[in-house]
Design a protein around this motif. Structure first.
Motif, PDB file in Angstrom:
ATOM      1  N   GLY A  71     -43.919  -1.084 -62.866  1.00  0.00           N
ATOM      2  CA  GLY A  71     -44.694  -1.063 -61.546  1.00  0.00           C
ATOM      3  C   GLY A  71     -44.095  -0.251 -60.566  1.00  0.00           C
ATOM      4  N   GLU A  72     -42.845   0.633 -60.918  1.00  0.00           N
ATOM      5  CA  GLU A  72     -42.163   1.575 -60.178  1.00  0.00           C
ATOM      6  C   GLU A  72     -42.480   2.918 -60.570  1.00  0.00           C
ATOM      7  N   GLN A  73     -42.311   3.842 -59.669  1.00  0.00           N
ATOM      8  CA  GLN A  73     -42.302   5.456 -59.918  1.00  0.00           C
ATOM      9  C   GLN A  73     -40.876   5.787 -59.390  1.00  0.00           C
ATOM     10  N   PRO A  74     -39.811   5.425 -60.050  1.00  0.00           N
ATOM     11  CA  PRO A  74     -38.382   5.572 -59.223  1.00  0.00           C
ATOM     12  C   PRO A  74     -38.303   7.286 -59.076  1.00  0.00           C
ATOM     13  N   VAL A  75     -37.631   7.467 -57.937  1.00  0.00           N
ATOM     14  CA  VAL A  75     -37.051   8.888 -57.534  1.00  0.00           C
ATOM     15  C   VAL A  75     -35.667   8.856 -58.004  1.00  0.00           C
ATOM     16  N   LEU A  76     -35.187   9.745 -58.550  1.00  0.00           N
ATOM     17  CA  LEU A  76     -33.642   9.846 -58.995  1.00  0.00           C
ATOM     18  C   LEU A  76     -33.121  11.209 -58.579  1.00  0.00           C
ATOM     19  N   GLY A  77     -32.249  11.003 -57.474  1.00  0.00           N
ATOM     20  CA  GLY A  77     -31.569  12.489 -57.080  1.00  0.00           C
ATOM     21  C   GLY A  77     -30.282  12.640 -58.051  1.00  0.00           C
ATOM     22  N   PRO A  78     -29.662  13.742 -57.885  1.00  0.00           N
ATOM     23  CA  PRO A  78     -28.543  14.038 -58.599  1.00  0.00           C
ATOM     24  C   PRO A  78     -27.518  12.983 -58.594  1.00  0.00           C
ATOM     25  N   GLY A  79     -27.206  12.505 -59.875  1.00  0.00           N
ATOM     26  CA  GLY A  79     -26.400  11.453 -60.095  1.00  0.00           C
ATOM     27  C   GLY A  79     -26.810   9.982 -59.847  1.00  0.00           C
ATOM     28  N   ASP A  80     -27.966   9.867 -59.717  1.00  0.00           N
ATOM     29  CA  ASP A  80     -28.753   8.593 -59.658  1.00  0.00           C
ATOM     30  C   ASP A  80     -28.711   8.024 -61.015  1.00  0.00           C
ATOM     31  N   THR A  81     -28.943   6.544 -60.986  1.00  0.00           N
ATOM     32  CA  THR A  81     -29.636   5.907 -62.153  1.00  0.00           C
ATOM     33  C   THR A  81     -30.501   5.130 -61.717  1.00  0.00           C
ATOM     34  N   PHE A  82     -31.252   4.636 -62.592  1.00  0.00           N
ATOM     35  CA  PHE A  82     -32.427   3.676 -62.453  1.00  0.00           C
ATOM     36  C   PHE A  82     -32.269   2.705 -63.809  1.00  0.00           C
ATOM     37  N   GLU A  83     -32.488   1.381 -63.781  1.00  0.00           N
ATOM     38  CA  GLU A  83     -32.483   0.572 -64.918  1.00  0.00           C
ATOM     39  C   GLU A  83     -33.286  -0.515 -64.866  1.00  0.00           C
ATOM     40  N   TYR A  84     -34.029  -0.927 -65.858  1.00  0.00           N
ATOM     41  CA  TYR A  84     -34.961  -1.953 -65.851  1.00  0.00           C
ATOM     42  C   TYR A  84     -34.826  -2.434 -67.149  1.00  0.00           C
ATOM     43  N   THR A  85     -35.524  -3.475 -67.349  1.00  0.00           N
ATOM     44  CA  THR A  85     -35.625  -4.205 -68.622  1.00  0.00           C
ATOM     45  C   THR A  85     -37.484  -4.864 -68.760  1.00  0.00           C
ATOM     46  N   SER A  86     -37.702  -4.550 -69.964  1.00  0.00           N
ATOM     47  CA  SER A  86     -39.310  -4.832 -70.373  1.00  0.00           C
ATOM     48  C   SER A  86     -39.223  -5.582 -71.900  1.00  0.00           C
TER      49      SER A  86
END
Length: 130
Positions: A71-86
């Motif tokens: 349900g997300e469209q994450p924005v990742l800047g330099p050095g960013d991380t995004f984590e999810y579980t499905s």
């Protein structure tokens, strides 16, 4: 864990079998997978869409497409991380998943990022070594 890097975007996947949600006697097997997306580049990117190819132990292929992830469209800047579980249910005790994310640069150019192929294994897989 499984890992792939495309254009300085690293995708790491860790699958795990969910015994408590599975019913092997009813041919129902469930896995969860934790995904970490790391932007190791210098550009800001946004995850716009996903494409999965899920193959069960009998070779049956299911393809899944959709916007974003969980349900997300994450924005990742330099050095960013995004984590999810499905999760993923199958009617066989093992399978394989592989896919890609469509990422968009701030300037509007889209590119595909590989999701590494990863194995869905359960303790109920009766594979025999010949």
């Amino acid at each position: 864990m499984y890992q792939a890097t495309t254009r300085e975007i690293t995708v790491t996947v860790q699958p795990f079998y969910l015994e408590d949600q599975s019913a092997p006697d009813e041919s129902h097997f469930v896995w969860a997978y934790r995904v970490t997306i790391a932007n190791d580049g210098q550009d800001t990117v946004q995850l716009m869409a996903r494409h999965w190819r899920i193959t069960d132990a009998l070779g049956r292929l299911q393809e899944v497409d959709g916007p974003g992830v969980v349900g997300e469209q994450p924005v990742l800047g330099p050095g960013d991380t995004f984590e999810y579980t499905s999760g993923c249910p199958l009617s066989t005790p093992s399978g394989i998943m592989v896919g890609s994310y469509t990422m968009s640069l701030a300037g509007g150019d889209d590119f595909e990022v590989d999701i590494p192929a990863f194995s869905l294994d359960s303790p109920h897989d009766a594979s025999a070594v010949n």
